[in-house]
Design a protein around this motif. Structure first.
Motif, PDB file in Angstrom:
ATOM      1  N   GLY A  15       0.814  -1.207   0.000  1.00  0.00           N
ATOM      2  CA  GLY A  15       0.000   0.000   0.000  1.00  0.00           C
ATOM      3  C   GLY A  15       0.847   1.255   0.000  1.00  0.00           C
ATOM      4  N   GLN A  18       2.206   1.709  -3.453  1.00  0.00           N
ATOM      5  CA  GLN A  18       1.150   2.223  -4.334  1.00  0.00           C
ATOM      6  C   GLN A  18       0.938   3.711  -4.103  1.00  0.00           C
ATOM      7  OE1 GLN A  18      -2.093  -0.463  -3.252  1.00  0.00           O
ATOM      8  NE2 GLN A  18      -2.350  -0.917  -5.428  1.00  0.00           N
ATOM      9  N   GLN A  29      -6.247   8.224  -7.702  1.00  0.00           N
ATOM     10  CA  GLN A  29      -6.914   6.945  -7.420  1.00  0.00           C
ATOM     11  C   GLN A  29      -5.903   5.920  -6.897  1.00  0.00           C
ATOM     12  OE1 GLN A  29      -9.351   5.330 -10.532  1.00  0.00           O
ATOM     13  NE2 GLN A  29      -9.708   3.421  -9.443  1.00  0.00           N
ATOM     14  N   GLU A  33      -5.990   4.081  -3.290  1.00  0.00           N
ATOM     15  CA  GLU A  33      -5.943   2.617  -3.157  1.00  0.00           C
ATOM     16  C   GLU A  33      -4.788   2.206  -2.252  1.00  0.00           C
ATOM     17  OE1 GLU A  33      -5.718   0.935  -7.078  1.00  0.00           O
ATOM     18  OE2 GLU A  33      -7.725   1.653  -7.607  1.00  0.00           O
ATOM     19  N   ASN A  37      -5.104   0.155   1.174  1.00  0.00           N
ATOM     20  CA  ASN A  37      -4.382  -1.102   1.401  1.00  0.00           C
ATOM     21  C   ASN A  37      -3.534  -1.037   2.662  1.00  0.00           C
ATOM     22  OD1 ASN A  37      -5.426  -2.466  -0.798  1.00  0.00           O
ATOM     23  ND2 ASN A  37      -3.790  -1.822  -2.159  1.00  0.00           N
TER      24      ASN A  37
END
Length: 65
Positions: A15, A18, A29, A33, A37
């Protein structure tokens, strides 16, 4: 360490990666996310920590009997 602890911490790292990638490429986005996560991973890791603590306490009680 149990499965929930390991998987939770792996999800936290994924996460974070990301989130950073989303920040670098300006993808809101992907950042969201990543944050989701991280939270999900933290919850799973905490659940694993609680299971481990309960297991340890139960073992201590049994050992004292």
């Amino acid at each position: 360490m149990n499965k929930d602890q390991v998987e939770g911490r792996v999800d936290q790292v994924k996460g974070k990666l990301q989130e950073v990638a989303g920040k670098v490429i300006s993808d809101e986005q992907l950042r969201a996310e990543g944050r989701a996560n991280q939270i999900s991973g933290k919850v799973q890791a905490n659940y694993g920590d609680a299971k481990e603590a309960i297991r340890d306490k139960a073992k201590d009680i049994v050992d004292k009997l």
